[in-house]
Design an enzyme around this catalytic site. Structure first.
Site: not given
Ligand code: ADE
Ligand code: ZN
Length: 333
Positions: A203, A200, A22, A281-282, A20
């Protein structure tokens, strides 16, 4: 060696996979400035400190606003190549041997960037990673759920000639008010075209969204899914089916899903025998790549070495590698 130092070493040294991630979320502030200059794009920050202090989010949407702004510096194939290559170097440092990355074509196409520019830049960097560093990967194309299904169909049609590069489709962006059922037809078409599906769900959104992702979008993995514990029937379903959850601990703290890491429900999820995995994630926005997520969550929740090992093995089991590749890596852990 004390037990904790042993776990830290174990996390750092063990081969890992990430499920996971991005790619746009790996854009580090200094890289953002470099690309802004190279492409003559203006960004609403004077310096790196200003960027970093803007990374104070109170929920998913407050993050997404900044995140989509940052992505505007990505223009040419070379930019997507450099972005991806920088992430691959982080993988090498963290001993990530396989990674399955998301990209958001609509974020770029809506700014006039051609789909092929995006996918080719990412793919070339990933091919180089496999050839030069033995790091393997898969690419998953995400639909932005705040946009309509029609827009998703347009992107899907662009992706058809890149089936050799894209293994699956996902669903991301603003969750609340954009339930999986909004994209039922799109995911049906994607499956008919041979793509695997993930989404997703849970969350910030309710357990109902996880049910919809399972039943309507026929997903192979749930991204995040941490809201599942609110629904006992869902927990039973996730346990029996062993549908993986790609949990992202540092993301959940930065986006205020939990107040602090000590309150994260990952240990409860593991104890209920769900197929939990840890991911970043990011990472450029949330404070750390895969090792940092594992190290911090291990320490905050006092996870045992056995639990950490389970998480790492779960990630290989939940990946889109073939059975032989999975078993090969798992035998080394
Ligand atoms: N796009 C990038 N990170 C995300 C996240 N944590 N949840 C939803 N969309 C995303
Ligand atoms: Zn994500």
């Amino acid at each position: 060696m004390s037990e904790n130092i042993e776990i830290i070493e174990y996390i750092k040294k063990t081969p890992k996979t990430e499920l996971h991630l991005h790619i746009e979320g790996t854009l580090e502030p200094d890289h953002m400035f470099k690309l802004a200059k190279r492409n003559n794009v203006s960004i609403p920050f004077k310096n790196i400190e200003e960027v970093k202090s803007a990374y104070n989010f109170h929920n998913l949407d407050s993050f997404l606003n900044i995140y989509y702004q940052g992505s505007k510096v990505l223009i040419n194939e070379e930019d997507f190549f450099d972005l991806t290559w920088d992430y691959i170097l982080k993988c090498k440092k963290d001993n990530v041997v396989h990674t399955e990355i998301f990209f958001d074509p609509q974020t770029h196409m809506d700014r006039g960037i051609d789909f092929d520019v995006v996918i080719n830049g990412i793919y070339k960097a990933l091919s180089k990673a496999e050839n030069e560093l033995n790091i393997t990967s898969k690419i998953i194309m995400c639909f932005l759920r705040h946009l309509d299904e029609e827009s998703g169909f347009k992107v899907l049609s662009k992706a058809l000639k890149h089936k050799d590069k894209i293994i699956g489709v996902g669903l991301d962006s603003s969750e609340l008010g954009n339930p999986p059922k909004k994209f039922e037809k799109l995911f049906k078409k994607a499956i008919e075209e041979g793509f695997l599906t993930v989404a997703h769900a849970g969350e910030e959104g309710p357990p109902e969204y996880i049910w919809e992702a399972i039943n309507l979008l026929k997903i192979k993995r749930i991204d995040h899914g941490v809201q599942c514990l609110k629904d006992e029937k869902l927990v039973k379903k996730l346990k029996e089916s062993q549908i993986p959850l790609t949990v992202c601990p540092l993301s959940n703290i930065k986006l205020c899903v939990f107040d602090k890491l000590e309150e994260h429900n990952l240990k409860k999820i593991i104890n209920k025998d769900l197929m939990a995995t840890v991911n970043s994630d990011d990472p450029a926005y949330f404070g750390g790549y895969l090792n940092e997520n594992l190290l911090q969550v291990q320490s905050a929740l006092n996870l045992s070495k056995k639990e950490v090992k389970t998480l790492i093995i779960n990630s290989f089991k939940s990946s889109f590698l073939n059975e032989k590749e999975k078993n090969n890596w798992i035998s080394k852990i």
